[in-house]
Design a protein around this motif. Sequence first.
Motif, PDB file in Angstrom:
ATOM      1  N   LEU A 154       0.870  -1.334  -0.028  1.00 36.48           N
ATOM      2  CA  LEU A 154      -0.081  -0.069   0.084  1.00 36.48           C
ATOM      3  C   LEU A 154       0.923   1.280  -0.107  1.00 36.48           C
ATOM      4  O   LEU A 154       2.129   1.340   0.474  1.00 36.48           O
ATOM      5  CB  LEU A 154      -0.883  -0.140   1.335  1.00 36.48           C
ATOM      6  N   THR A 155       0.377   2.175  -0.793  1.00 37.73           N
ATOM      7  CA  THR A 155       1.072   3.307  -0.730  1.00 37.73           C
ATOM      8  C   THR A 155       0.981   4.374   0.623  1.00 37.73           C
ATOM      9  O   THR A 155       0.108   3.792   1.502  1.00 37.73           O
ATOM     10  CB  THR A 155       0.638   4.396  -1.896  1.00 37.73           C
ATOM     11  N   GLN A 157      -0.221   7.337   0.994  1.00 35.45           N
ATOM     12  CA  GLN A 157      -1.523   8.097   1.121  1.00 35.45           C
ATOM     13  C   GLN A 157      -2.474   7.090   1.510  1.00 35.45           C
ATOM     14  O   GLN A 157      -3.394   7.439   2.253  1.00 35.45           O
ATOM     15  CB  GLN A 157      -1.501   8.381  -0.258  1.00 35.45           C
ATOM     16  N   GLU A 158      -2.507   5.723   0.907  1.00 36.39           N
ATOM     17  CA  GLU A 158      -3.446   4.755   1.084  1.00 36.39           C
ATOM     18  C   GLU A 158      -3.524   4.452   2.420  1.00 36.39           C
ATOM     19  O   GLU A 158      -4.592   4.333   3.190  1.00 36.39           O
ATOM     20  CB  GLU A 158      -3.300   3.631   0.238  1.00 36.39           C
ATOM     21  N   ASP A 161      -4.900   7.513   4.613  1.00 41.83           N
ATOM     22  CA  ASP A 161      -6.345   7.534   4.404  1.00 41.83           C
ATOM     23  C   ASP A 161      -7.103   6.443   5.326  1.00 41.83           C
ATOM     24  O   ASP A 161      -8.137   7.033   5.870  1.00 41.83           O
ATOM     25  CB  ASP A 161      -6.714   7.299   3.133  1.00 41.83           C
ATOM     26  N   ARG A 162      -6.442   5.332   5.456  1.00 38.06           N
ATOM     27  CA  ARG A 162      -7.117   4.319   6.005  1.00 38.06           C
ATOM     28  C   ARG A 162      -7.322   4.315   7.443  1.00 38.06           C
ATOM     29  O   ARG A 162      -8.057   4.058   8.225  1.00 38.06           O
ATOM     30  CB  ARG A 162      -6.610   2.970   5.530  1.00 38.06           C
TER      31      ARG A 162
END
Length: 247
Positions: A154-155, A157-158, A161-162
């Motif tokens: 996962l990046t 940013q991902e 966000d999560r």
Amino acid sequence: MELKSIQPAKSLTDFVESIWMLRNDSPEEKAIIVLPDGRFDIIFSAAAGEDFHATLRGLDTHPEQGVIPGNMTMFAVSFKLLAVEYLLDIKMASVLNEGQRLTDGFWNIGPADLADFESFCAKISETMSGLIKPDIDNRKKELFDLIYTSQGTLTVQELSDRVAWSRRQINRYFNEQFGISLKAYCNIFRFKASLQQIKEGRLFPELNYTDQNHFIKEVKRFSGVVPKELAKNQNGRFILLSELSQQ
């Protein structure tokens, strides 16, 4: 050499990756290459003619050549990142790519404890269970769970966000605690996750690498060799590959 690795008790799985032993019963030293694996270790060891001691090993970001001395026994715990704050209460940034001797009698482990691996596991598991701090930050637990379950794919940013935690705050936390950025850590963990497929001879990207060239470049960056040579593991020198068969 004898290598054995076991999984921790359920109560320790958020903090401990594995408990393991490595024994070189030969009088000859064994040349090895230590690969980055996204974990840090506390190692208890003794060799012929050397004193027993305990060592804290920080995260590694590059391959490092080393030797296992002859007639050496090592019992160790490999930790997940959450343990840094909630089990040991230390910052690992100062020992990035380094080792640090621990005080004599650390965790009440001594030379006699290296005689039996099962007894060592039971003793040190009880000790660690008593050190776990309450009130764990759910954002941190969720963040690490996502990194591990996604195998580092996962990046930033991902992940941000999560868990509803800003990229800036996450990276400040990672750099202060571990000495590297979140992205750098994810790249290391993705490399480690790729080792099983490389060991099985699947020499192509499977974990969201951009393409074959990117995969080869990252493998060479963290191992010093291309995937084909890493898979051969001549003379068992890449010790992490040998460990995979024990889990």
